[in-house]
Design an enzyme around this catalytic site. Structure first.
Site, PDB file in Angstrom:
ATOM      1  N   ALA A  32       0.866  -1.196   0.000  1.00 35.58           N
ATOM      2  CA  ALA A  32       0.000   0.000   0.000  1.00 35.58           C
ATOM      3  C   ALA A  32       0.902   1.246   0.000  1.00 35.58           C
ATOM      4  O   ALA A  32       0.760   2.140   0.835  1.00 35.58           O
ATOM      5  CB  ALA A  32      -0.968  -0.010   1.187  1.00 35.58           C
ATOM      6  N   HIS A  88       3.078   4.613  -0.522  1.00 36.08           N
ATOM      7  CA  HIS A  88       2.749   6.035  -0.715  1.00 36.08           C
ATOM      8  C   HIS A  88       4.032   6.847  -0.652  1.00 36.08           C
ATOM      9  O   HIS A  88       5.139   6.284  -0.567  1.00 36.08           O
ATOM     10  CB  HIS A  88       1.718   6.490   0.332  1.00 36.08           C
ATOM     11  N   HIS A 133       6.906   5.974   1.691  1.00 39.17           N
ATOM     12  CA  HIS A 133       7.773   4.851   1.308  1.00 39.17           C
ATOM     13  C   HIS A 133       8.783   5.293   0.250  1.00 39.17           C
ATOM     14  O   HIS A 133       9.927   4.843   0.247  1.00 39.17           O
ATOM     15  CB  HIS A 133       6.937   3.705   0.727  1.00 39.17           C
ATOM     16  N   SER A 142      -0.424   7.621   6.555  1.00 46.81           N
ATOM     17  CA  SER A 142      -1.580   7.092   5.821  1.00 46.81           C
ATOM     18  C   SER A 142      -2.862   7.364   6.615  1.00 46.81           C
ATOM     19  O   SER A 142      -3.954   7.348   6.064  1.00 46.81           O
ATOM     20  CB  SER A 142      -1.402   5.605   5.539  1.00 46.81           C
TER      21      SER A 142
END
Ligand code: PAF
Length: 287
Positions: A27, A29, A32, A182
């Protein structure tokens, strides 16, 4: 970019001169991507792991609903000069189900975030130990935003002699100071505004430290901002020893992680800064 799904495929990957690994649960974003940029600076070969680790979830429902977006993750990584991805299945990582032998994060796993999420850091250091064995990096990069995770991983590597360097990538912030997370998508515009109190408090504490204030005054400078805000349900605002996450107070001098956790509406947020109390003498002692 080579996709490997098994330990055998990963072991067959030719080594670069210096392998840098970024561990993720997918997941992916912007946060990262900053880890991957740092990995590119530190190594000539970048390997990203994508594995949703069941051992670090306190609730099965959270694990089940955790987003699994491998195709989108691979598309995001492709232009970033990642050489290989290791995305094992749960059966590949834990063929016999829950492992019998695990690693404990010790006291680091029981305080602060560990108190809020019992067992979480034991699950983290167990999977990090496995992934370090499997990916065999020269350097592994973790996000400074998860300060307690960094402290737990450093302790793992130090105490169990893993032959790897641990590096951190600085927390990515919006222009107004809010740490990217997140979880920020769960904040209403009003709550997002309230959340700025966390970084403001950390920056006030850091300013006080840089102005030469002692630790109690540094903490008081940050707490003064949070105490005056009804919208912030403070869990902790504390100075931590970077070696073991123990809470520091009194006349301590040296490097500290000032960490905050608070609930804004229904969203729990964490953030931190690293600073120094006192200044080093010519001999390297802290005054
Ligand atoms: O920070 C994370 O995403 C996870 O805790 C990690 C380090 C990948 C271990 O599962």
């Amino acid at each position: 970019m080579i996709l490997t799904r098994t330990a055998a495929e990963l072991a067959a990957l030719p080594r670069g001169r210096r392998r840098a690994v970024v561990m993720t649960m997918g997941a992916l974003h912007e946060g990262h991507l900053s880890l991957i940029r740092r990995a590119r600076e530190l190594g000539d070969q970048v390997v990203v792991t994508i594995f949703v680790n069941p051992l670090q979830f306190d609730e099965q429902a959270d694990y089940d609903r955790y987003p699994r977006t491998l195709e989108a993750d691979l598309a995001l990584l492709e232009p970033f000069g990642v050489d290989a991805v290791f995305a094992p299945s749960e059966a590949e990582m834990y063929p016999a189900g829950e492992p019998t032998a695990t690693v404990s994060a010790g006291v680091i796993g029981r305080v602060l975030e560990g108190a809020a999420r019992p067992g979480h850091f034991d699950g983290v250091v167990t999977v990090v130990a496995k992934l370090l064995h499997l990916t065999a990096p020269d350097v592994a990069v973790f996000g400074a935003k998860d300060a307690q995770q960094v402290i737990a991983v450093n302790a793992l590597v130090r105490d169990l002699n893993f032959p790897v360097e641990i590096a951190t990538a600085a927390t990515v912030r919006d222009d107004d100071g809010l740490a990217r997370s997140s979880r920020n998508v769960f904040l209403s515009p009003e709550e997002r505004h309230t959340s700025l109190g966390l970084s403001r408090a950390l920056f006030a504490a850091r300013d006080a430290a840089e102005a030469g204030q002692p630790l109690p005054a540094v903490i008081a400078a940050g707490r003064a901002i949070l105490d005056g805000d009804d919208g912030i349900g403070l869990d902790y605002f504390a100075a931590l020893n970077p070696a073991d996450a123990s809470e520091l107070e009194g006349d301590y001098r040296g490097e500290v992680v000032i960490a905050v956790a608070a609930r804004v509406g229904a969203t729990r947020l964490i953030d931190n800064v690293t600073t120094r109390i006192g200044s080093p003498s010519a001999e390297g002692d802290w005054r």
